[in-house]
Design a protein around this motif. Sequence first.
Motif, PDB file in Angstrom:
ATOM      1  N   TRP A 172      25.050 -16.204 -24.573  1.00 25.93           N
ATOM      2  CA  TRP A 172      25.020 -17.517 -24.340  1.00 25.93           C
ATOM      3  C   TRP A 172      23.664 -18.335 -24.040  1.00 25.93           C
ATOM      4  O   TRP A 172      22.830 -19.016 -24.722  1.00 25.93           O
ATOM      5  N   VAL A 173      23.502 -17.690 -23.655  1.00 25.55           N
ATOM      6  CA  VAL A 173      21.366 -18.015 -22.919  1.00 25.55           C
ATOM      7  C   VAL A 173      21.116 -17.972 -23.524  1.00 25.55           C
ATOM      8  O   VAL A 173      19.965 -19.182 -24.153  1.00 25.55           O
ATOM      9  N   THR A 174      20.832 -16.850 -24.097  1.00 26.11           N
ATOM     10  CA  THR A 174      20.201 -16.881 -25.898  1.00 26.11           C
ATOM     11  C   THR A 174      20.097 -18.014 -26.902  1.00 26.11           C
ATOM     12  O   THR A 174      19.045 -18.803 -27.301  1.00 26.11           O
ATOM     13  N   TYR A 223      22.088 -20.166 -25.966  1.00 28.19           N
ATOM     14  CA  TYR A 223      20.763 -21.986 -25.181  1.00 28.19           C
ATOM     15  C   TYR A 223      19.662 -22.491 -25.624  1.00 28.19           C
ATOM     16  O   TYR A 223      19.523 -23.587 -26.147  1.00 28.19           O
ATOM     17  N   ILE A 262      15.565 -21.132 -17.091  1.00 27.84           N
ATOM     18  CA  ILE A 262      16.183 -21.862 -17.632  1.00 27.84           C
ATOM     19  C   ILE A 262      14.833 -22.842 -19.108  1.00 27.84           C
ATOM     20  O   ILE A 262      14.619 -22.764 -19.776  1.00 27.84           O
ATOM     21  N   VAL A 292      15.047 -15.265 -17.693  1.00 27.59           N
ATOM     22  CA  VAL A 292      15.143 -15.970 -18.070  1.00 27.59           C
ATOM     23  C   VAL A 292      16.685 -14.479 -18.617  1.00 27.59           C
ATOM     24  O   VAL A 292      15.798 -13.381 -19.188  1.00 27.59           O
ATOM     25  N   SER A 293      18.121 -14.945 -17.874  1.00 21.10           N
ATOM     26  CA  SER A 293      18.860 -14.106 -18.691  1.00 21.10           C
ATOM     27  C   SER A 293      19.165 -13.463 -19.572  1.00 21.10           C
ATOM     28  O   SER A 293      20.251 -13.464 -20.269  1.00 21.10           O
ATOM     29  N   GLU A 294      18.261 -13.849 -21.327  1.00 20.43           N
ATOM     30  CA  GLU A 294      18.779 -13.772 -21.808  1.00 20.43           C
ATOM     31  C   GLU A 294      18.765 -12.270 -22.458  1.00 20.43           C
ATOM     32  O   GLU A 294      19.152 -11.504 -21.472  1.00 20.43           O
TER      33      GLU A 294
END
Length: 260
Positions: free
Chosen positions: A38-40, A42, A118, A198-200
């Motif tokens: 989701w982070v990736t 986003y 982010i 960033v928690s990707e």
Amino acid sequence: MDLPTLVAAATPAGDAGLFTWVVFLTQKYASTFLAATWVTLYVSVIGTILGYVLGFFVGVVNTTNIHPEDNIFKKIIFRIIRIIVAVYVEIFRDTPMIVQGMVIYYGLRQNGLMITSIAAGILVTLLNTGAYMGETVRGGINSVDPGQEEGALAMGMSHVKAMFYVIVPQALKNIFPEMGNTFLNNLKMTSVLNVIGVSELFLSAKTAGGSYYKYFEAYIVIAIIYLVLCFVFNRIFLWAEKKMAGRSDYELATEYLENE
């Protein structure tokens, strides 16, 4: 039962195969991988869309001519904007994205702007995309027949209206495949943003792999996720490209009139 025994019971045997470990890590860290996906998405989607807008602005600026009859104030302002745009494009095209992330994130925080990782990731993606898209848009605008703008101006349109109602829509059709490539590249390049926290997907794989010293197996998991994401989005862009191209079985109006 003590903690080491519980851990041993919950993990595959030491001689378990690659597939067993991949399945185990996928199941155990499913929520982590989903959150990272989701982070990736986003960061890459928001950053790329905003980068497209910036890129079109840069491309239009680089293809707009200064006419002798323009007033001196307009000439000075436009030349300053062009210099700023040229410097921006050179900086972001000539430096690695990973370095840009470090400079922007730590540079802003060091100067009192406590930006989140982010937000910094989106900003880096935005600026990087804008620099590359600017050159792509410039090439797309230059590929449009100059007679199109001349015709629009002859009809009474201003340069701005001619650009946005006649030239840019045609340029968009020409550069759309490259826009798709840019997004897919950004989707994968978010992996370098792990250096600013960033928690990707890449950072999630390091976390999962580090728990059991099974980094290779963890990277296999995110490689599959990247493959699926890129495959799906590539098909979406190909579908949109065909829609923009229109039907291939049309007949020219002149041919229809001749038949009548």
